[in-house]
Design an enzyme around this catalytic site. Sequence first.
Site, PDB file in Angstrom:
ATOM      1  N   SER A 123       0.830  -1.208   0.000  1.00  0.00           N
ATOM      2  CA  SER A 123       0.000   0.000   0.000  1.00  0.00           C
ATOM      3  C   SER A 123       0.863   1.255   0.000  1.00  0.00           C
ATOM      4  O   SER A 123       1.755   1.399   0.831  1.00  0.00           O
ATOM      5  CB  SER A 123      -0.878   0.044   1.248  1.00  0.00           C
ATOM      6  OG  SER A 123      -1.860  -0.937   1.176  1.00  0.00           O
ATOM      7  N   HIS A 154      -2.792   0.630  -4.596  1.00  0.00           N
ATOM      8  CA  HIS A 154      -1.982  -0.335  -5.330  1.00  0.00           C
ATOM      9  C   HIS A 154      -2.057   0.007  -6.818  1.00  0.00           C
ATOM     10  O   HIS A 154      -2.911   0.746  -7.261  1.00  0.00           O
ATOM     11  CB  HIS A 154      -2.467  -1.763  -5.084  1.00  0.00           C
ATOM     12  CG  HIS A 154      -2.159  -2.279  -3.704  1.00  0.00           C
ATOM     13  ND1 HIS A 154      -1.291  -3.304  -3.480  1.00  0.00           N
ATOM     14  CD2 HIS A 154      -2.585  -1.880  -2.492  1.00  0.00           C
ATOM     15  CE1 HIS A 154      -1.207  -3.531  -2.177  1.00  0.00           C
ATOM     16  NE2 HIS A 154      -1.997  -2.673  -1.557  1.00  0.00           N
ATOM     17  N   HIS A 182      -4.830  -9.751  -1.559  1.00  0.00           N
ATOM     18  CA  HIS A 182      -4.802 -10.117  -0.139  1.00  0.00           C
ATOM     19  C   HIS A 182      -5.830 -11.210   0.133  1.00  0.00           C
ATOM     20  O   HIS A 182      -6.862 -11.269  -0.528  1.00  0.00           O
ATOM     21  CB  HIS A 182      -5.155  -8.913   0.742  1.00  0.00           C
ATOM     22  CG  HIS A 182      -4.325  -7.705   0.480  1.00  0.00           C
ATOM     23  ND1 HIS A 182      -4.565  -6.854  -0.576  1.00  0.00           N
ATOM     24  CD2 HIS A 182      -3.248  -7.201   1.142  1.00  0.00           C
ATOM     25  CE1 HIS A 182      -3.674  -5.876  -0.550  1.00  0.00           C
ATOM     26  NE2 HIS A 182      -2.863  -6.061   0.473  1.00  0.00           N
ATOM     27  N   TYR A 194      -7.931 -11.155   2.392  1.00  0.00           N
ATOM     28  CA  TYR A 194      -9.215 -10.574   2.792  1.00  0.00           C
ATOM     29  C   TYR A 194     -10.079 -10.138   1.609  1.00  0.00           C
ATOM     30  O   TYR A 194     -11.252  -9.835   1.780  1.00  0.00           O
ATOM     31  CB  TYR A 194      -9.015  -9.409   3.779  1.00  0.00           C
ATOM     32  CG  TYR A 194      -8.253  -8.224   3.229  1.00  0.00           C
ATOM     33  CD1 TYR A 194      -8.802  -7.356   2.300  1.00  0.00           C
ATOM     34  CD2 TYR A 194      -6.973  -7.945   3.687  1.00  0.00           C
ATOM     35  CE1 TYR A 194      -8.103  -6.263   1.813  1.00  0.00           C
ATOM     36  CE2 TYR A 194      -6.258  -6.853   3.214  1.00  0.00           C
ATOM     37  CZ  TYR A 194      -6.827  -6.022   2.273  1.00  0.00           C
ATOM     38  OH  TYR A 194      -6.130  -4.957   1.795  1.00  0.00           O
ATOM     39  N   GLU A 195      -9.495 -10.107   0.404  1.00  0.00           N
ATOM     40  CA  GLU A 195     -10.297  -9.707  -0.747  1.00  0.00           C
ATOM     41  C   GLU A 195     -11.170 -10.856  -1.258  1.00  0.00           C
ATOM     42  O   GLU A 195     -12.234 -10.620  -1.815  1.00  0.00           O
ATOM     43  CB  GLU A 195      -9.390  -9.234  -1.888  1.00  0.00           C
ATOM     44  CG  GLU A 195      -8.663  -7.938  -1.563  1.00  0.00           C
ATOM     45  CD  GLU A 195      -7.649  -7.609  -2.637  1.00  0.00           C
ATOM     46  OE1 GLU A 195      -8.072  -7.227  -3.744  1.00  0.00           O
ATOM     47  OE2 GLU A 195      -6.439  -7.756  -2.369  1.00  0.00           O
ATOM     48  N   ALA A 253       2.868  -2.153   4.052  1.00  0.00           N
ATOM     49  CA  ALA A 253       2.616  -1.133   5.068  1.00  0.00           C
ATOM     50  C   ALA A 253       2.226  -1.887   6.333  1.00  0.00           C
ATOM     51  O   ALA A 253       1.523  -2.893   6.268  1.00  0.00           O
ATOM     52  CB  ALA A 253       1.483  -0.226   4.613  1.00  0.00           C
ATOM     53  N   MET A 266      -1.432  -7.060   6.974  1.00  0.00           N
ATOM     54  CA  MET A 266      -2.443  -7.957   6.387  1.00  0.00           C
ATOM     55  C   MET A 266      -1.926  -8.672   5.142  1.00  0.00           C
ATOM     56  O   MET A 266      -2.720  -9.109   4.310  1.00  0.00           O
ATOM     57  CB  MET A 266      -3.693  -7.147   6.036  1.00  0.00           C
ATOM     58  CG  MET A 266      -4.298  -6.405   7.217  1.00  0.00           C
ATOM     59  SD  MET A 266      -5.706  -5.416   6.701  1.00  0.00           S
ATOM     60  CE  MET A 266      -5.976  -4.408   8.180  1.00  0.00           C
ATOM     61  N   SER A 267      -0.618  -8.788   4.997  1.00  0.00           N
ATOM     62  CA  SER A 267      -0.092  -9.382   3.755  1.00  0.00           C
ATOM     63  C   SER A 267       1.215 -10.107   4.009  1.00  0.00           C
ATOM     64  O   SER A 267       1.526 -10.492   5.136  1.00  0.00           O
ATOM     65  CB  SER A 267       0.127  -8.263   2.723  1.00  0.00           C
ATOM     66  OG  SER A 267       1.180  -7.413   3.128  1.00  0.00           O
ATOM     67  N   ASN A 305       1.760   3.545  10.910  1.00  0.00           N
ATOM     68  CA  ASN A 305       1.030   3.951  12.130  1.00  0.00           C
ATOM     69  C   ASN A 305       1.513   3.112  13.294  1.00  0.00           C
ATOM     70  O   ASN A 305       2.096   2.037  13.103  1.00  0.00           O
ATOM     71  CB  ASN A 305      -0.491   3.729  11.954  1.00  0.00           C
ATOM     72  CG  ASN A 305      -0.821   2.285  11.586  1.00  0.00           C
ATOM     73  OD1 ASN A 305      -0.725   1.906  10.412  1.00  0.00           O
ATOM     74  ND2 ASN A 305      -1.186   1.493  12.577  1.00  0.00           N
ATOM     75  N   HIS A 358      -7.300   3.237   6.424  1.00  0.00           N
ATOM     76  CA  HIS A 358      -6.592   2.986   5.165  1.00  0.00           C
ATOM     77  C   HIS A 358      -6.099   4.307   4.572  1.00  0.00           C
ATOM     78  O   HIS A 358      -5.019   4.373   3.980  1.00  0.00           O
ATOM     79  CB  HIS A 358      -7.499   2.225   4.196  1.00  0.00           C
ATOM     80  CG  HIS A 358      -6.781   1.755   2.959  1.00  0.00           C
ATOM     81  ND1 HIS A 358      -5.653   0.955   3.009  1.00  0.00           N
ATOM     82  CD2 HIS A 358      -7.005   1.978   1.636  1.00  0.00           C
ATOM     83  CE1 HIS A 358      -5.228   0.708   1.773  1.00  0.00           C
ATOM     84  NE2 HIS A 358      -6.035   1.327   0.925  1.00  0.00           N
TER      85      HIS A 358
HETATM   86  N1  HPA Z   1      -2.625  -3.212  11.136  1.00  0.00           N
HETATM   87  C1  HPA Z   1      -2.730  -4.021  10.060  1.00  0.00           C
HETATM   88  N2  HPA Z   1      -2.332  -3.680   8.867  1.00  0.00           N
HETATM   89  C2  HPA Z   1      -1.789  -2.463   8.702  1.00  0.00           C
HETATM   90  C3  HPA Z   1      -1.648  -1.584   9.772  1.00  0.00           C
HETATM   91  C4  HPA Z   1      -2.086  -1.981  11.057  1.00  0.00           C
HETATM   92  O1  HPA Z   1      -2.008  -1.238  12.045  1.00  0.00           O
HETATM   93  N3  HPA Z   1      -1.077  -0.449   9.276  1.00  0.00           N
HETATM   94  C5  HPA Z   1      -0.873  -0.675   7.950  1.00  0.00           C
HETATM   95  N4  HPA Z   1      -1.295  -1.887   7.591  1.00  0.00           N
END
Ligand code: HPA
Length: 268
Positions: A29, A59, A81, A83-84, A111, A206-207, A230, A242
Site C-alpha cells: 500500500s 496499489h 490479499h 481478505y479480498e 505497510a 495484512m499481507s 502507524n 486505510h
Molecule cells: N494493522 C494491520 N495492517 C496495517 C496496519 C495496522 O495497524 N497499518 C498498515 N497496515
Amino acid sequence: MSKNAKDLAKQIKGIAGDAPVRIGLILGSGLGHIANEVDGIAIPYADLPGFPHAGVSGHNPNIVVGAFEGVRVAVFGGRAHYYESGRGDAMRLPLEVLKELGADTMIATNAAGSMQPDMPTGSIMCLSDHINFSGLNPLIGEPTDARFVPMKDAYDPQIRADLHKAAEAAQVDMADGIYAWYSGPSFETPAEIRAIKMLGADAVGMSTVPEVILARFLGLKAAAISTITNMAAGMSDEAISHEHTKAMAPIGAAKLEKVLRGYLRALS
Ligand code: HPA
C-alpha cells in the site's frame, strides 16, 4: 508449475523480452509508484488471465518487467490479499509466473502498524521472521509433499545482511523485526495488539506472510521490508485507517526505495 503460469510467462516474455528476470518485487500500500521507476514495460494484470484484480486503492495493478538499478526485475505493482477473496493462495499464480520468468528471489514490501515505540510512523523494518497470527495458510489444499515447507530462515539471511548493508550506506535507519500476519480487512483491536506484542511481534499487517510461504514453496529466496504507517491499535492516539496508511506510506517508501536501489546496485 501450472500450465497457466507457463503460458503467462510466455506471454510476458513475448511483450517484455526473453532475458531472465533475477528478482521479483511486490509493492505494498502506498508503494505502487516504485513500479514507475523501472525502465521497462508495464503489463496490466487485467491482460493476464487468472491474475488477481488487486483492487485495493493505493496499489498499482501492473507487472513491470525491466531494469531497476541495472538488475532485471519484475515488479508487481499490486498484490491480492486474503481478505479480498477469502483465498490464502491469491498470490500463487503471480509467484509461479515470477519463477517461470527465471527469478530466484522475491522481495515483498508492505505497510504495517508498529508495536515498538522506537519504530515510529515513517520508519522501516526488515523482516527477520514472522508469526502467522491468522492461522491460514496458502498451501492448504496443495496435494504434494512439497507442501511441508521448512520455514527456518525463510527470510534469507544473506539478503537481509545485504539489505542492511545498503541501508547503512544510504544512511537509512532500518530496524530488524518480526511481522505478524493478521487477516484483515478490519484492523486489530487493542487487546489483539497487546496479545501479538506479548507473543514477540514487532509489527502487524495484512499481507506478505502468504507470499513468503508461497515463495519458499516455489524455491524462491525471500525477503521483506515494512514501512511503518502507524502505531498499532492502542499504542498511541494516532488515527488508524486505510487513508492514513496511504498518507503515511510515502515517508517510509522514500527510505525503502533508497535501500532497494542500493541493494540492487550492489548486485548489478
Ligand atoms: N494493522 C494491520 N495492517 C496495517 C496496519 C495496522 O495497524 N497499518 C498498515 N497496515
